[in-house]
Design a protein around this motif. Structure first.
Motif, PDB file in Angstrom:
ATOM      1  N   GLU A  28       0.827  -1.204   0.000  1.00  0.00           N
ATOM      2  CA  GLU A  28       0.000   0.000   0.000  1.00  0.00           C
ATOM      3  C   GLU A  28       0.863   1.256   0.000  1.00  0.00           C
ATOM      4  OE1 GLU A  28      -3.697   1.998   2.510  1.00  0.00           O
ATOM      5  OE2 GLU A  28      -2.907   0.040   3.103  1.00  0.00           O
ATOM      6  N   VAL A  29       1.943   1.234   0.777  1.00  0.00           N
ATOM      7  CA  VAL A  29       2.842   2.387   0.838  1.00  0.00           C
ATOM      8  C   VAL A  29       3.583   2.548  -0.483  1.00  0.00           C
ATOM      9  CG1 VAL A  29       4.869   3.363   2.003  1.00  0.00           C
ATOM     10  CG2 VAL A  29       3.036   2.285   3.341  1.00  0.00           C
ATOM     11  N   VAL A  30       4.058   1.447  -1.069  1.00  0.00           N
ATOM     12  CA  VAL A  30       4.742   1.525  -2.364  1.00  0.00           C
ATOM     13  C   VAL A  30       3.807   2.111  -3.421  1.00  0.00           C
ATOM     14  CG1 VAL A  30       5.729   0.172  -4.250  1.00  0.00           C
ATOM     15  CG2 VAL A  30       6.383  -0.328  -1.888  1.00  0.00           C
ATOM     16  N   CYS A  31       2.584   1.615  -3.487  1.00  0.00           N
ATOM     17  CA  CYS A  31       1.623   2.122  -4.475  1.00  0.00           C
ATOM     18  C   CYS A  31       1.325   3.601  -4.234  1.00  0.00           C
ATOM     19  CB  CYS A  31       0.345   1.295  -4.453  1.00  0.00           C
ATOM     20  SG  CYS A  31       0.584  -0.415  -4.999  1.00  0.00           S
ATOM     21  N   ARG A  32       1.168   3.980  -2.976  1.00  0.00           N
ATOM     22  CA  ARG A  32       0.932   5.395  -2.647  1.00  0.00           C
ATOM     23  C   ARG A  32       2.127   6.239  -3.072  1.00  0.00           C
ATOM     24  NH1 ARG A  32       0.122   5.008   2.600  1.00  0.00           N
ATOM     25  NH2 ARG A  32      -2.111   4.755   2.291  1.00  0.00           N
ATOM     26  N   GLN A  33       3.343   5.738  -2.827  1.00  0.00           N
ATOM     27  CA  GLN A  33       4.549   6.470  -3.190  1.00  0.00           C
ATOM     28  C   GLN A  33       4.629   6.672  -4.702  1.00  0.00           C
ATOM     29  OE1 GLN A  33       8.022   4.794  -1.368  1.00  0.00           O
ATOM     30  NE2 GLN A  33       9.394   6.311  -2.226  1.00  0.00           N
ATOM     31  N   LEU A  34       4.068   5.747  -5.451  1.00  0.00           N
ATOM     32  CA  LEU A  34       4.027   5.866  -6.911  1.00  0.00           C
ATOM     33  C   LEU A  34       2.861   6.710  -7.395  1.00  0.00           C
ATOM     34  CD1 LEU A  34       4.867   2.196  -7.847  1.00  0.00           C
ATOM     35  CD2 LEU A  34       6.242   4.212  -8.378  1.00  0.00           C
ATOM     36  N   GLY A  35       2.003   7.141  -6.482  1.00  0.00           N
ATOM     37  CA  GLY A  35       0.847   7.934  -6.868  1.00  0.00           C
ATOM     38  C   GLY A  35      -0.307   7.090  -7.367  1.00  0.00           C
ATOM     39  N   LEU A  36      -0.337   5.821  -6.996  1.00  0.00           N
ATOM     40  CA  LEU A  36      -1.374   4.896  -7.453  1.00  0.00           C
ATOM     41  C   LEU A  36      -2.267   4.503  -6.280  1.00  0.00           C
ATOM     42  CD1 LEU A  36       0.922   2.563  -9.558  1.00  0.00           C
ATOM     43  CD2 LEU A  36      -0.500   4.438 -10.402  1.00  0.00           C
ATOM     44  N   SER A  37      -3.536   4.336  -6.565  1.00  0.00           N
ATOM     45  CA  SER A  37      -4.444   3.787  -5.563  1.00  0.00           C
ATOM     46  C   SER A  37      -4.930   2.456  -6.109  1.00  0.00           C
ATOM     47  CB  SER A  37      -5.589   4.756  -5.280  1.00  0.00           C
ATOM     48  OG  SER A  37      -6.279   5.046  -6.461  1.00  0.00           O
ATOM     49  N   VAL A 156       5.854  18.072 -14.642  1.00  0.00           N
ATOM     50  CA  VAL A 156       6.835  16.982 -14.577  1.00  0.00           C
ATOM     51  C   VAL A 156       7.137  16.629 -13.122  1.00  0.00           C
ATOM     52  CG1 VAL A 156       9.246  16.379 -15.040  1.00  0.00           C
ATOM     53  CG2 VAL A 156       7.856  17.430 -16.835  1.00  0.00           C
ATOM     54  N   CYS A 157       7.345  17.619 -12.284  1.00  0.00           N
ATOM     55  CA  CYS A 157       7.632  17.345 -10.874  1.00  0.00           C
ATOM     56  C   CYS A 157       6.494  16.583 -10.211  1.00  0.00           C
ATOM     57  CB  CYS A 157       7.917  18.649 -10.125  1.00  0.00           C
ATOM     58  SG  CYS A 157       9.509  19.385 -10.560  1.00  0.00           S
ATOM     59  N   ARG A 158       5.252  16.965 -10.492  1.00  0.00           N
ATOM     60  CA  ARG A 158       4.111  16.237  -9.923  1.00  0.00           C
ATOM     61  C   ARG A 158       4.058  14.821 -10.470  1.00  0.00           C
ATOM     62  NH1 ARG A 158       1.271  21.030 -10.652  1.00  0.00           N
ATOM     63  NH2 ARG A 158       0.256  20.191 -12.490  1.00  0.00           N
ATOM     64  N   GLN A 159       4.329  14.664 -11.761  1.00  0.00           N
ATOM     65  CA  GLN A 159       4.313  13.325 -12.374  1.00  0.00           C
ATOM     66  C   GLN A 159       5.363  12.431 -11.737  1.00  0.00           C
ATOM     67  OE1 GLN A 159       4.278  13.693 -16.616  1.00  0.00           O
ATOM     68  NE2 GLN A 159       4.078  11.512 -16.945  1.00  0.00           N
ATOM     69  N   LEU A 160       6.469  13.014 -11.276  1.00  0.00           N
ATOM     70  CA  LEU A 160       7.536  12.245 -10.647  1.00  0.00           C
ATOM     71  C   LEU A 160       7.325  12.065  -9.147  1.00  0.00           C
ATOM     72  CD1 LEU A 160      10.584  13.765 -12.538  1.00  0.00           C
ATOM     73  CD2 LEU A 160       9.623  11.479 -12.799  1.00  0.00           C
ATOM     74  N   GLY A 161       6.251  12.626  -8.619  1.00  0.00           N
ATOM     75  CA  GLY A 161       5.936  12.442  -7.199  1.00  0.00           C
ATOM     76  C   GLY A 161       6.489  13.509  -6.295  1.00  0.00           C
TER      77      GLY A 161
END
Length: 163
Positions: A28-37, A156-161
């Motif tokens: 869950e943390v990895v997916c959140r870190q990638l911006g994915l739910s 770009v910065c938002r896309q990269l997290g």
């Protein structure tokens, strides 16, 4: 789908994470870190293949509420008792498509395959700066600076997290 072996970048090198204590809260943390739910799922025993190089982390134990793996309880860097047959993986379904790479923070990166339109920074002094490159038709290419503004950089910065 968005899934693969989890790799982290630390002190100038890529490495895997051992699956000891690896569970859905860590995914869950990895997916959140990638911006994915979606429905995060932890996979163990090198489900997505064995990595190479160092195993950088072991005994990762997230509560599931952290914003990045860096905030989770874990072993010290390089302290592990594993082989690559224990490389940890995640699935961040229900997403479709193939290929994703995302630099999620200054010290951490999580690598899954690339999809068309993925961006990365190359040639910088750190993962948070550099030349903007885009993945398209199986290759990485640069972005022309004609009309490039701070607004494009913010996207770009938002896309990269980055915030």
């Amino acid at each position: 789908s968005f899934e693969g072996r989890v790799e982290v970048y630390h002190d100038g090198r890529w490495g895997t994470i051992c699956d000891d204590q690896w569970d859905d809260r860590d995914a869950e943390v990895v997916c959140r870190q990638l911006g994915l739910s979606g429905n995060p799922k932890a996979l163990s025993w090198a489900h997505y293949g064995q990595g190479s190089g160092p195993i950088l982390l072991d005994e990762v134990e997230c509560s599931g509420n952290e914003l990045s793996l860096d905030q989770c309880k874990k072993s010290d860097w390089g302290q592990q008792n594993c082989d690559h047959i224990e490389d940890a993986g995640v699935s961040c379904d229900p997403f479709t498509g193939t290929d994703l790479q995302l630099y999620a923070s200054r010290m951490w990166s999580v690598v899954l395959p690339y999809f068309k339109g993925t961006v990365r920074l190359a040639g910088g002094r750190s993962p948070s700066e550099g030349r903007v490159e885009v993945y398209y038709n199986g290759d990485w290419g640069t972005v022309c600076d004609d009309g490039w503004t701070d607004l494009g950089a913010q996207v770009v910065c938002r896309q990269l997290g980055f915030r």
